[in-house]
Structures are given as C-alpha cells and as structure tokens.
Design an enzyme around this catalytic site. Structure first.
Site, PDB file in Angstrom:
ATOM      1  N   LYS A 165      89.571  62.413   4.686  1.00  7.80           N
ATOM      2  CA  LYS A 165      90.130  63.737   4.994  1.00  7.80           C
ATOM      3  C   LYS A 165      89.254  64.852   4.421  1.00  7.80           C
ATOM      4  O   LYS A 165      89.395  66.010   4.793  1.00  7.80           O
ATOM      5  CB  LYS A 165      91.536  63.863   4.409  1.00  7.80           C
ATOM      6  CG  LYS A 165      92.519  62.792   4.862  1.00  7.80           C
ATOM      7  CD  LYS A 165      93.079  63.058   6.220  1.00  7.80           C
ATOM      8  CE  LYS A 165      94.238  62.113   6.532  1.00  7.80           C
ATOM      9  NZ  LYS A 165      94.808  62.354   7.869  1.00  7.80           N
ATOM     10  N   LYS A 193      97.747  67.250   3.697  1.00 10.77           N
ATOM     11  CA  LYS A 193      97.687  65.943   4.365  1.00 10.77           C
ATOM     12  C   LYS A 193      97.520  64.892   3.279  1.00 10.77           C
ATOM     13  O   LYS A 193      97.383  65.231   2.102  1.00 10.77           O
ATOM     14  CB  LYS A 193      96.558  65.887   5.386  1.00 10.77           C
ATOM     15  CG  LYS A 193      95.215  66.354   4.838  1.00 10.77           C
ATOM     16  CD  LYS A 193      94.146  66.336   5.898  1.00 10.77           C
ATOM     17  CE  LYS A 193      94.309  67.460   6.891  1.00 10.77           C
ATOM     18  NZ  LYS A 193      94.845  67.035   8.172  1.00 10.77           N
ATOM     19  N   ARG A 194      97.529  63.630   3.657  1.00 14.90           N
ATOM     20  CA  ARG A 194      97.320  62.591   2.657  1.00 14.90           C
ATOM     21  C   ARG A 194      95.976  62.792   1.953  1.00 14.90           C
ATOM     22  O   ARG A 194      95.004  63.226   2.563  1.00 14.90           O
ATOM     23  CB  ARG A 194      97.358  61.206   3.318  1.00 14.90           C
ATOM     24  CG  ARG A 194      98.710  60.845   3.879  1.00 14.90           C
ATOM     25  CD  ARG A 194      98.706  59.419   4.399  1.00 14.90           C
ATOM     26  NE  ARG A 194      97.618  59.160   5.323  1.00 14.90           N
ATOM     27  CZ  ARG A 194      97.638  59.466   6.617  1.00 14.90           C
ATOM     28  NH1 ARG A 194      98.690  60.063   7.138  1.00 14.90           N
ATOM     29  NH2 ARG A 194      96.620  59.183   7.398  1.00 14.90           N
ATOM     30  N   HIS A 244      96.706  53.171  14.826  1.00 15.53           N
ATOM     31  CA  HIS A 244      96.687  54.472  14.162  1.00 15.53           C
ATOM     32  C   HIS A 244      95.470  54.694  13.269  1.00 15.53           C
ATOM     33  O   HIS A 244      95.395  55.721  12.601  1.00 15.53           O
ATOM     34  CB  HIS A 244      97.950  54.648  13.309  1.00 15.53           C
ATOM     35  CG  HIS A 244      99.173  54.960  14.104  1.00 15.53           C
ATOM     36  ND1 HIS A 244      99.475  56.224  14.549  1.00 15.53           N
ATOM     37  CD2 HIS A 244     100.166  54.161  14.555  1.00 15.53           C
ATOM     38  CE1 HIS A 244     100.612  56.196  15.225  1.00 15.53           C
ATOM     39  NE2 HIS A 244     101.049  54.953  15.248  1.00 15.53           N
ATOM     40  N   THR A 250      98.784  65.150  13.243  1.00 16.04           N
ATOM     41  CA  THR A 250      99.830  65.973  13.844  1.00 16.04           C
ATOM     42  C   THR A 250      99.998  67.275  13.082  1.00 16.04           C
ATOM     43  O   THR A 250     100.526  68.239  13.615  1.00 16.04           O
ATOM     44  CB  THR A 250     101.183  65.229  13.857  1.00 16.04           C
ATOM     45  OG1 THR A 250     101.506  64.787  12.534  1.00 16.04           O
ATOM     46  CG2 THR A 250     101.136  64.028  14.793  1.00 16.04           C
ATOM     47  N   LYS A 302     101.013  71.191  14.353  1.00 11.97           N
ATOM     48  CA  LYS A 302     102.073  72.013  13.767  1.00 11.97           C
ATOM     49  C   LYS A 302     101.537  73.371  13.353  1.00 11.97           C
ATOM     50  O   LYS A 302     102.175  74.407  13.593  1.00 11.97           O
ATOM     51  CB  LYS A 302     102.683  71.287  12.565  1.00 11.97           C
ATOM     52  CG  LYS A 302     103.380  69.986  12.925  1.00 11.97           C
ATOM     53  CD  LYS A 302     103.649  69.128  11.694  1.00 11.97           C
ATOM     54  CE  LYS A 302     104.125  67.737  12.092  1.00 11.97           C
ATOM     55  NZ  LYS A 302     104.219  66.814  10.950  1.00 11.97           N
TER      56      LYS A 302
END
Length: 810
Positions: A546, A540-541, A349, A648, A652
């Site tokens: 990111k 998100k985290r 991952h 993901t 969504k």
C-alpha cells in the site's frame, strides 16, 4: 444544460432520508412511546438517553422484522434460485441509521424523536442512532450472506453479539480417521462442535426485501462433563467446552499474509460445514413452514443453489460438498463433481503470493483426513486432464498441481477453487487481466471461459446518503433522488460543472464536513487541526504494497522544505494515515511507529505552525471511515502498479468529493477511464514499467544517489532524527527500502512529489478544485455495488436481478 429544479420542485421533493409525513411521524411516535413506557422504562419516572436509544432501536426493528419474515415467506413460495455468499470475515459497521435510510424512516424518526424528546432529550436520542452489526448489503432479495460470529476480533473492530436471532444448531466434526464400510466412507471424528446460527436482517433499499446475514457460533455439544468432574478432573470437565468455543471466540486475522495456523483452518471448515449442511437442508425442504424433504434428487441443485466463494477462505466448501454428495447422498463421482463445479464460483482478491492460502498436508491430515483424500482424487483427475491436453509437459503439471511439493507439502487452495468452480473472477479490470496473464495463466490457457471480471462496488446508501447527507441532499436538489438506487444518474451532474450555485453548495458541504471532523479529532485526541488546510488522507490496511512509506517520505520532504525556507508560501496540509496491522506483521507495526514519530516531530515544531500536521488515526473502523471520508480533500491510492486487486476506499472517497492521487493500479484505472485521467492526479510507473524494472533489476541505491531530497529523508530515518531516544529504531525500514523493497518505493518517489505539487497548485484555486470534484462525483456511477451484484447475478449465478417490490407485511 439541464434545467435545475425550481424552489417549488424542491419543496415537493422527497428527502433521500425518507418521507417525514404527519401520519408517518404519528405512528412512529406511538410505537416509540409504547417501547419506551412499557418495554424499557417500566416503573422508572425518568427516561435516560439509553432508554431513548433502545426504544428507537425496537421501533425500527418492528418495521424491519415484519418485512424480514415476509421476505422469507415470499421466497419459499416462489422457490427461486438461492445465492449463498460465503466469506469468513466482514468489517462490521453500525446499522441502525442504515436501516432507517433503507426503510425510508430516518426523517420520520428524527421528527418523532424531536417531538417526543422536546428538543433536548431528542437530540440525545439521535446521538445514539448507530449500533448493531452489518455484513454485505445486497440490493435485492433471495440472498444469504454467511460468516462466523466471533466474540473478539484482534483487528480491534467491534464485533456484535446482540441484535441477532438464535435458531438452534447443527454438528460440525473435526479430526479422526477415515473408515470404509462397503461403498461408504466416513470420518471417525475426535471432536464434535455445535454450530449455532445467528441471523441478522439486512434490508434492501425501499423494496420491502430483507436479506439475511447468518453468523455461526461454535458451542460444545455438552456444556459440562459431569463424569470427569466426579472423578476429580476439574480442568478436563470444561476443557472440551473451551476447545469448541475457541473456534469462534477470536477471529484469527489472515490479511494479505498467510499463516498456516490450526485455529484458522478450524474456523474456515467450521463456517463451510455448517453452511453446506444448512444449504442442503433448505434445498431438500424448500417449502414454507415445512421441514419435510420435498426433493430427493440433486439433479436440479445447481439450478436452485449458487455458492460464491469470497477468496480462498471458504475453499473447503468444494471438498465438503463432494463429501456430502458422495458419502451421505451416495452419488457417483462424476455426478457429484458436475454438481459441485456448476454450483461453486470463486472470487480472487489478491495477486500477492504470500497472501494465497497453502495449507500444510500434515495439518489437513490431522483435522480433515477425508477431505484430504478427496483433494488428492480431485488433483489426480485434474492432472490427467491437463496431461491429455499438454502431453509431455511435466513442468506445467507441476505448476498446476493442487499439491505443492517441497520441504513441507502443501495444498494450494486457490488452485482448488479454480478447478472446483465454473467461474473465476477478479475484482477490477487490471486485476482480472493480471490473473489471466500471469498468476493463473496456465489455468486460463486450459479453461479461458471460466475467467471473468467483476469490478468491485460500494453501496451509495451507506457511503453517501448515510455518511454524507449534506452532499446527498445537494445532489438530490439538482437531479432528484433516484440516483440512490441508480447511481449512473450521477452523470447528469456533468451539466452542473459550471453552475455557480452548485459549485458553492458542494464546496460548502465539504467545508462543513471538515469543520465537524476537525472538532471530532480535537475532542477524541486533543489535536487541533486547521479546517482550511488540505485534508490529505490515506486510510487502508497497513501493508508494504500500500506504500504508506511513500507517503511518509513525502511528509518528510514537505517538512524539510518548510524548515529550509520558512518564509515561503506553502499550501497548508493535514495529513492523516490510518489502518489496521496484522498482529504478526513486524514491518506494518514499524510503519505505524514511523507515522507517529514523524507526527511528534512535525506537530511540535513551532517553525511549521499549522502549515503541516501529521496524524495517525487510531482504531480505524467503519464508523470512523464514515466521518473521515466525507471530510477528505485528497485520497491517497498509491500502491505499486499491479499489486492492488481493486480497492473500495478509492471509490468511497471519489463519491464523497475527494480527488484521487494514485498509480494506475486496481480500480484507479477504471476511475480514470470514467472521470478522465486529467481529473485525477495520476503518477508513477504503470504495470509494463514495473515489469521492465523487474527485468533489468531494481536498484534503490541509484535513486538514493540521484535525488537529494530523497537522500536527506532516508538519512534522517537512519540517523534517528525522528527517534532521538532510539536512533536505530527505523533501521529495519531503511534496510528494507535500500535492499529488499519488492514494491519499489524509491522508483516512484520523484513522480509522486511532483504530482503532489500539482495538487497544491490546484487547491489554491477553490473554484477549479470544486469543478474537478464535481466531475469525479459525476463519474462515480459505475462503482455502485448494485451494478456489481447485478453482473454477478447475470454472468455467474445464472439469474436475473429484479427491482420488484415485494408486498409489504400487513
């Protein structure tokens, strides 16, 4: 163009929320009243909203449990291959509504509650239709998802203790030495922990199949040490109990940053050991209603059992299975290793080196000495094979060894997973290619047949039907409801891109979702936002890769532009950033402080008004995601190319009608392939560009000097403009961006700002914006978890997924 459904067709159509026929409603009402009157209210004359909620939960559970038991019986009778999906952690969501959708009960329950509650109390009851814990929802039976049942999660997520069934326990042993008796090796343990299973039913979509999420809870074998208590050792009397139960008391976070903590290792082994003992017990006694062994040979074990290792957290399953086969079942090494490799498969991952688990040898030696011996033996036999294939290549041996030399010797758990599995997969096409080209290139050169790709997916039941019922109904009116279990059918929406009524319906649903979320924000945080503004969302985290910092720089740029020319027309934006930060991750916490500090300045500036609002969404969780995702206009997926495995959240947002601004990273690449790159806002460097910049050397100062708006934003951070009481508060962020930024925020700043201008330009044209939204929704079919799991089944687990509807319980 396909003919839209007529009004008569629409009246006949079954709602995606389930049929609310009179007979169905009457039965639900009877069951509901029974639970309300006899089980909960008893001698009280007035039912409270809490009573209504629990009566509904028990009513739905009645429908669920019968199917759950029937599923277990059915699969014991058929004795198919069983799939065990091992994951140490899940983001738990609420499942009562999800269960009703999957059992086709929601419309019936809504109507029954309305009739029973005479309107008012029925509304109160429906307000509490969300509870329980949920793991991974698989679309067909024969699967068991395994994790740990924790009491506290330091991420702030709600971890459920109720709603499960306790089924006894087994022992897990930690620590000690290794003893040899003849051919038998065993660990002389110093700590014994009781693993107590708690099962939660997870229903498939209208097929009478109910899978199982099994969570393990740690307990002490003896609650109280009376001997120690009698001699005055009051503390020692309960110490053993606390040491045991601490294993599942708190889930130690391990999110894209590895920390070699003893508690985390205990948790990982605890889940693995309990699960494997359970697997072998089931394999030996795979006969309904019987615990007596019916199998004594392990020859067929890989044909009846598949173990999927979700990341490296359950990697100890490999040496644990070897230990059981060698020490307890007395198999030879070659036979045991063949069984282990054919049984296990590994999903990677992350490509971030700091996220890959590397356990210190001294920790393994103290907690799991026998397993360390087995890992050494696995490594030696593997390196012998590598040396035979590449004689004289000692550097390759060093790179591929499971044991990493250094000041602290460590075991590379990703290498262990690759060596001990028959299949290794990434979770997006670009991610899987990076694994083969760089991260695990040596292993790919040795065993190319092992490596596969399985692009992630999301369940449309939760992430469309449940969280966005208005959009689900609008889609069902045009193409029917079969898309809920066959998301590829969304392609048929391409025929309605120019249908004015469909365009209006989609736009209306989005606006309604925005109004509802704006009201929720005002109620929960007191912040009033403009529902007509562009809802720009990055949830998100919180992590440097990111690039929430890139978003922050854009916010500052927009603010500076408004201040520079207040009379100019600006497309109003509400920018929302949310996510969790690991407790020990300093930079992540500073990013959160920066977002809130920027919001404090921007939101209070009268010159800005409602043209720009900045919010940090506190306590981001699944239930909040179910509100914000349907309301979002723009989805921020802006990680540095080559760093995001898949994502993901991007899927969504796409399914719920948000347009994506993003880099060509993770699943964004495949989303652009499906929808057409022109229907996403793609910007910035691609993977080859990042690699080229690495080769020539990334110098943030060059971008700072060349881009005036970037320089102004960074100077404001340095000077304390957004933190006047602590002028040096964001000095660490500026220093990182200027001197130590691995993720090259400045390199993509200019392209990002220009791409955001394109976003604003399109948002000014509501019709064209909505037509682009429809194209994205129509292209979202590939990203269903149904497709993902079917590929795992066929290409890794060696079984054919079935849509067969098993018989319903009597």
């Amino acid at each position: 163009m396909s003919r839209p459904l007529s009004d008569e067709d629409r009246r006949r159509q079954i709602s995606v929320r389930g049929l609310a026929g009179a007979e169905n409603v009457a039965e639900l009402k009877r069951n509901f009243n029974r639970h309300l009157h006899f089980t909960l209210v008893k001698d009280r004359n007035v039912a409270t909203p809490r009573d209504y909620y629990f009566a509904l939960a028990h009513t739905v559970r009645d429908h669920l449990v019968g199917r759950w038991l029937r599923t277990q019986q059915y699969y014991y009778e058929k004795d198919p291959k069983r799939i065990y999906y091992l994951s140490l952690e899940f983001y738990m969501g609420r499942t009562l509504t999800n269960t009703m959708v999957n059992l086709a009960l929601q419309s019936g329950c809504d109507e029954a509650l309305y009739q029973v509650g005479e309107g008012g109390r029925g509304t109160e009851g429906r307000g509490g239709l969300e509870t329980l814990g949920r793991g991974s929802s698989l679309p067909w039976g024969g699967c068991r998802v395994t994790s740990m049942r924790v009491r506290v999660c330091v991420w702030g997520a709600v971890c459920i203790l109720g709603g499960c069934v306790c089924l006894g326990g087994l022992c897990v042993c930690l620590g000690g030495c290794v003893c040899f008796g003849g051919a038998l090796a065993r660990s002389c343990t110093t700590q014994v922990v009781l693993a107590v299973p708690y099962d939660t039913p997870v229903p498939g979509y209208r097929n009478n199949t109910v899978n199982t999420l099994r969570l393990w809870s740690a307990r002490a074998p003896n609650d109280f040490n009376l001997k120690d208590f009698n001699v005055g050792g009051y503390v020692q009397a309960v110490l053993d109990r606390n040491l045991a139960e601490n294993i599942s008391r708190v889930l130690y976070p391990n999110d894209n940053f590895f920390e070699g903590k003893e508690l985390r290792l205990k948790q990982e082994y605890f889940v693995v050991a309990a699960t494997l003992h359970d697997i072998i017990r089931r394999f030996k006694s795979a006969k309904f209603g019987s615990r007596d062994p019916v199998r004594t040979s392990f020859d067929t074990f890989p044909d009846k059992v598949a173990i999927q290792l979700n990341d490296t957290h359950p990697s100890l399953a490999i040496p644990e299975l070897m230990r059981i086969l060698l020490d307890e079942e007395r198999l030879g090494w070659d036979e045991a290793w063949n069984i282990t490799v054919r049984t296990c498969a590994y999903t990677n991952h992350t490509v971030l080196p700091e996220a890959l688990e590397r356990w210190p040898i001294h920790l393994l030696e103290s907690l799991l000495p026998r397993h360390l011996q087995l890992i050494y033996e696995i490594n030696q036999r593997f390196l012998d094979r590598v040396y035979a294939m590449f004689p004289g290549d000692h550097e390759r041996l060093r790179r591929m060894s499971l044991v990493e030399e250094g000041a602290v010797k460590r075991i590379n758990m990703a290498h262990l997973c690759i060596v001990g599995s028959h299949a290794v997969n990434g979770v997006a096409a670009i991610h899987s290619q990076i694994l083969k080209d760089s991260v695990f290139k040596d292993f790919y050169d040795l065993d190319p047949q092992k490596f596969q790709n399985k692009t992630n997916g999301i369940t449309p039941r939760r992430w469309l039907v449940m969280c966005n019922p208005g959009l689900a109904e609008v889609i069902a009116q045009r193409i029917g409801e079969d898309f809920v279990s066959d998301l590829d059918q969304l392609r048929r929406l391409r025929d309605f891109v120019d249908d004015e009524s469909f365009i209006r319906d989609v736009a209306k649903v989005k606006q309604e979702n925005k109004v509802k979320f704006a009201a929720y924000l005002e109620k929960m945080s007191g912040v009033r936002v403009n529902p007509a503004s562009l809802f720009d969302v990055q949830v998100k985290r919180i992590h440097e890769y990111k690039r929430q910092l890139l978003n922050c720089l854009h916010i500052i740029t927009l603010y500076n532009r408004i201040k520079k020319d207040p009379g100019k027309s600006f497309v109003p934006r509400t920018i929302m950033i949310g996510g969790k930060a690991a407790p020990g991750y300093h930079m992540a916490k500073m990013i959160i402080r920066l977002v809130t500090a920027i919001g404090d300045v921007v939101n209070k500036d009268p010159a800005v008004g409602d043209r720009l609002r900045v919010l940090f969404l506190e306590n981001y969780r699944v239930s909040l995601a179910e509100k914000v995702i349907p309301a979002a206009d723009l989805s921020e997926q802006i990680s540095t190319a080559g760093t995001e495995a898949s994502g993901t959240g991007n899927m969504k947002f796409m399914l719920n009608g948000a347009l994506t601004i993003g880099t060509m990273d993770g699943a964004n690449v495949e989303m652009a392939e499906e929808a057409g790159e022109e229907n996403l806002f793609i910007f910035g460097m691609r993977v080859p560009d990042v690699e080229a910049l690495d080769r020539q050397g990334y110098r943030a100062q060059e971008f700072y000097d060349r881009l005036p708006e970037l320089r102004q934003a960074v100077d404001q951070l340095s000077s304390g403009f957004f933190s006047p009481r602590q002028p040096d508060l964001f000095r660490d962020i500026v220093n990182m961006l200027m001197n130590h930024d691995r993720f090259k925020v400045f390199a993509d700043y200019e392209a990002y700002v220009k791409c955001q201008e394109k976003v604003s330009a399109l948002y000014k044209n509501p019709r064209e914006w909505t037509r682009t939204v429809i194209r994205n929704i129509a292209a979202a079919g590939k990203f269903s978890s149904d497709r993902t799991i079917a590929q795992y089944a066929r290409e890794i687990w060696g079984c054919e997924p079935s849509r067969q509807r098993i018989p319903a319980p009597d």
